[in-house]
Scaffold this motif. Structure first.
Motif, mmCIF file in Angstrom:
data_model
loop_
_atom_site.group_PDB
_atom_site.id
_atom_site.type_symbol
_atom_site.label_atom_id
_atom_site.label_comp_id
_atom_site.label_asym_id
_atom_site.label_seq_id
_atom_site.Cartn_x
_atom_site.Cartn_y
_atom_site.Cartn_z
ATOM 1 N N VAL A 120 0.893 -1.097 -0.006
ATOM 2 C CA VAL A 120 0.057 0.110 0.118
ATOM 3 C C VAL A 120 0.946 1.285 0.024
ATOM 4 C CG1 VAL A 120 -1.877 1.214 1.340
ATOM 5 C CG2 VAL A 120 -1.828 -1.203 1.183
ATOM 6 N N ASP A 166 -1.653 5.656 -2.398
ATOM 7 C CA ASP A 166 -2.817 5.067 -2.335
ATOM 8 C C ASP A 166 -3.663 5.478 -0.680
ATOM 9 O OD1 ASP A 166 -2.322 3.350 -4.285
ATOM 10 O OD2 ASP A 166 -1.234 1.835 -3.020
ATOM 11 N N VAL A 167 -2.774 5.809 0.057
ATOM 12 C CA VAL A 167 -3.424 6.279 1.472
ATOM 13 C C VAL A 167 -3.878 7.670 1.403
ATOM 14 C CG1 VAL A 167 -2.918 6.734 3.834
ATOM 15 C CG2 VAL A 167 -2.119 4.701 2.859
ATOM 16 N N TRP A 210 -0.028 5.755 6.769
ATOM 17 C CA TRP A 210 0.256 4.775 5.736
ATOM 18 C C TRP A 210 1.050 3.063 6.295
ATOM 19 C CZ3 TRP A 210 5.410 5.871 3.069
ATOM 20 C CH2 TRP A 210 5.910 5.145 2.003
ATOM 21 N N ALA A 225 -1.068 -0.231 5.691
ATOM 22 C CA ALA A 225 -0.249 -1.565 5.148
ATOM 23 C C ALA A 225 -0.409 -2.787 5.786
ATOM 24 C CB ALA A 225 1.144 -0.895 4.811
ATOM 25 N N VAL A 234 -3.842 -4.335 5.743
ATOM 26 C CA VAL A 234 -4.018 -4.865 4.503
ATOM 27 C C VAL A 234 -3.530 -6.300 4.581
ATOM 28 C CG1 VAL A 234 -3.764 -4.805 1.787
ATOM 29 C CG2 VAL A 234 -4.462 -2.746 2.962
#
Length: 106
Positions: free
Chosen positions: A12, A16-17, A37, A41, A44
């Protein structure tokens, strides 16, 4: 003890964040982005571990426990007279509720 996410978990990126925050209409400062962040990650990564669980033969369900509807039956009743419906309205014209305009007329 928490299991660490797998090293091959999807990556990630910081962008993306930032995009997810923008879509959620969140304003994140740079230091907040840097803090969130790695946390996202990891999340996920943990979710990706669920793909390894054998779910063959497991019936899909909406809730983990049985739920029943506790609402009353929907029974038609006599309609509220207009004057009573409008009686507690902050603004009305005798026929309709009057509310502030929220969409610009172009």
């Amino acid at each position: 003890m928490d299991a660490a996410p797998k090293s091959d978990a999807p990556k990630v990126g910081r962008d993306d964040v930032a995009k997810i925050a923008r879509l959620a209409r969140l304003r994140l400062e740079e230091d907040e982005l840097d803090r969130i962040w790695p946390q996202l990650a990891k999340i996920v990564g943990y979710v990706e571990q669920l793909a390894e669980v054998d779910t063959d033969g497991v019936e899909p369900m909406a809730h983990a426990v049985e739920r029943t509807n506790v609402l009353r039956d929907d029974v038609p009743v006599e309609m509220l007279p207009r004057d009573k419906a409008l009686a507690n309205a902050p603004k009305n014209d005798g026929k309709y509720f009057l509310v502030p305009q929220i969409i610009d007329a172009e």
